[in-house]
Design an enzyme around this catalytic site. Structure first.
Site, mmCIF file in Angstrom:
data_model
loop_
_atom_site.group_PDB
_atom_site.id
_atom_site.type_symbol
_atom_site.label_atom_id
_atom_site.label_comp_id
_atom_site.label_asym_id
_atom_site.label_seq_id
_atom_site.Cartn_x
_atom_site.Cartn_y
_atom_site.Cartn_z
ATOM 1 N N GLU A 90 -7.907 4.898 1.212
ATOM 2 C CA GLU A 90 -6.448 5.280 0.753
ATOM 3 C C GLU A 90 -6.121 4.161 -0.539
ATOM 4 O O GLU A 90 -5.945 2.898 -0.322
ATOM 5 C CB GLU A 90 -5.414 4.782 1.795
ATOM 6 C CG GLU A 90 -5.624 5.830 3.074
ATOM 7 C CD GLU A 90 -5.118 7.192 2.767
ATOM 8 O OE1 GLU A 90 -4.408 7.345 1.752
ATOM 9 O OE2 GLU A 90 -4.979 8.023 3.869
HETATM 10 ZN ZN LIG Z 1 -4.205 12.267 1.372
#
Ligand SMILES: [Zn+2]
Length: 564
Positions: A340
């Site tokens: 992320e």
């Molecule tokens: Zn995503």
């Protein structure tokens, strides 16, 4: 070749042009393959990076990277482009990168979801979760649908004054909204809605509509896929969506992949399997290797590595399934991580936090810290002060708030390049952990006039074993290493078999202890043959491992024989 601009988000047209340029400039190092087409018929490009002069991609161990499965997470695409450019420009100049491309393969899909990205990067954007195919129904659901209603190229928030609203203007900064306290009365309160238009509005009831494009591609993978009543947006069946089918087909047919990184945004964290169960239900050896690799990832990127189940669950009593990294690990035993990218909260100095819980509740002072950071480092585009707008359905509203796409969701343009650059070393590190077959010893000894003893010792020079992980072994996802001798007419095998199973070769990853631990040669295997053939006969030896590559050697039956 000039260095591309990495402080940039590439439209599909720009991406195509850049890939064209690379393929022309580095024909032996990069190949572009169309592995499928999106719902709207756009090509899904897969880049194959390896030095083809030292062998085909499939004969070398591989790492997979991909990005932009979710429509708005365009930072991943730029990150993958940065990785690819680092390899291309480093070949021949950088000893490590040269070695990696000579001996390994990188498969890179810079954009899984070109349809969603096309809209996200349009002049008047639309922000979808995944692709454009309507799901589960064709028509618009009742309620607010996100849209750039005033045509300024931004999708912000709408605030509407309402005595029963759950928001009020912050005392810390008049631009900020603060949550109304449980016992709070007597102020001016607001409802917050996404900037958009309402479907089937009766003048009273405002729902937040589920988008018509209700798919989440990262729930459409075959591991533990669940139907609509259990998990929304996973599609009618696993791999139902052409984008996902394309990458699933490719991966299933490329068993040389050992490890994978899939780039998403946001939070600044490296996620690892499982998302569906706790660590104590994983294979313990694999867990330790995941942690060790994740630790290297953290050291290189500055992002912590956590289990999705333990530290990144959207709801404490629910799990998400049908996800890419779980599928790669559970079905194939590949070490797969979801990165992320980008963390505006962390940039603002809020680093000690629980990723998901923070969104539900945090000190309001955190909001001010983030706003102040954005004022200083991004500028006035980051947070738009509330301004009046005459909404065609709602009348007087105010538009404003976070310009979410380039503050929270993705880095502001001028910080994109450094975000990409901090993530590239982890990919190189993964490539440096791959298993590699090597010939340790290959000798030919004459026994009598035309009998020859062949002695072969093969070894794995990598960190990972030739089976990658215990999970891969248990799943029967990877074949053992085989050695095969090809004899010409007139040569007879006296002892040994033409095809010998050498089993699996360990790497260094099974040697967990850092205290008083010994180092057996469990990365080696030996095979012997006796061949009867005239002097000067030439045999071919191939050693094959699905995950660690393939070797071919020519053996000359001469007193001073051996490999050539
Ligand atoms: Zn995503």
């Amino acid at each position: 070749m000039s260095t591309p601009n990495f402080n940039h988000y590439y439209t599909n047209a720009e991406l195509d042009a850049l890939l064209d340029e690379w393929v022309r400039a580095y024909p032996t190092l990069i190949e572009r393959r169309e592995i499928g087409r999106s719902f709207e018929g756009r090509p899904i490009w897969l880049l194959v990076l390896t030095n083809r002069e030292t062998g085909a991609d499939t004969t070398k161990p591989a790492v997979w990277v991909d990005a932009n499965i979710h429509a708005t997470e365009v930072a991943g695409t730029t990150t993958v482009l940065h990785i690819v450019h680092t390899l291309l420009s480093g070949y021949g100049a950088d000893e490590r990168i040269t070695r990696l491309l000579d001996t390994s393969t990188l498969y890179a899909v810079p954009r899984i979801n070109p349809d969603g990205a096309e809209l996200a990067l349009a002049d008047q954007p639309r922000y979808l979760r995944s692709g454009v195919r309507p799901y589960p129904w064709d028509e618009l659901a009742e309620g607010v649908h996100q849209q750039d209603v005033d045509g300024d190229g931004r999708i912000l928030q709408m605030r509407i004054e309402d005595p029963n609203g759950d928001w009020t203007v912050s005392e810390l900064d008049p631009r900020l909204m603060r949550k109304r306290r449980p016992d709070e009365h007597g102020g001016t309160y607001y409802r917050l809605l996404p900037e958009g238009m309402l479907e089937d509005f009766d003048g009273y009831i405002i729902k937040i509509a589920r988008p018509r494009e209700g798919l989440d591609f990262n729930r459409n993978f075959p591991y533990d896929w669940r139907p609509e009543n259990e998990q929304r947006g996973a599609g009618p069946y696993p791999t139902s969506e052409p984008e996902i089918r394309a990458i699933v087909d490719f991966i299933v047919n490329h068993p040389n992949i050992n490890a994978a990184l899939t780039y998403h945004t946001f939070s600044g964290v490296i996620l690892r399997p499982y998302g569906t169960k706790p660590d104590d239900q994983m294979n313990t050896d694999d867990l330790w290797v995941f942690q060790k690799i994740g630790q290297r990832g953290s050291e290189l990127t500055g992002y912590p590595c956590v289990s999705v189940y333990h530290d990144f669950r959207y709801h404490p009593k629910e799990v998400i399934t049908g996800v890419f990294d779980d599928w790669l690990y559970d079905h194939f035993g590949m070490f797969a991580f979801t990165v992320e990218l980008w963390d505006i909260v962390g940039r603002a100095g809020i680093t000690e936090r629980k990723f998901i819980e923070w969104f539900r509740d945090h000190p309001h002072e955190d909001d001010l810290k983030i706003l102040q950071w954005a004022d200083e480092h991004i500028g006035p585009d980051a947070f738009v002060p509330w301004y009046e707008f005459n909404h065609p359905q709602l009348g007087k509203v105010e538009l404003g708030g976070w310009n979410f796409m380039y503050t929270w969701r993705n880095p502001p343009h001028h910080l994109m390049g450094e975000e990409a650059a901090r993530n590239t070393p982890f990919v190189l590190a993964l490539a440096d952990m791959l298993p590699h077959l090597h010939i340790h010893t290959l000798t030919v000894t004459p026994l009598d006039d035309d009998a020859w003893h062949i002695n072969l010792v093969v070894e794995n020079s990598g960190y990972l074993p030739t089976y990658t992980s215990q999970q891969a072994k248990q799943r029967h996802a990877v074949r053992p290493v085989r050695a095969e001798l090809t004899l010409p007419d007139g040569a007879v095998l006296v002892s040994g078999k033409r095809r010998v199973e050498l089993g699996h070769l360990e790497g260094r990853s099974n040697k967990h202890s850092v205290t008083f631990a010994y180092s057996p040669t469990d990365n080696r295997a030996r095979a012997e043959w006796v061949v009867r053939a005239p002097r000067g006969t030439i045999l071919t030896l191939t050693v094959k491992s699905e995950r660690a590559g393939e070797l071919t050697r020519t053996i000359h039956l001469e007193p001073e024989g051996g490999s050539a």
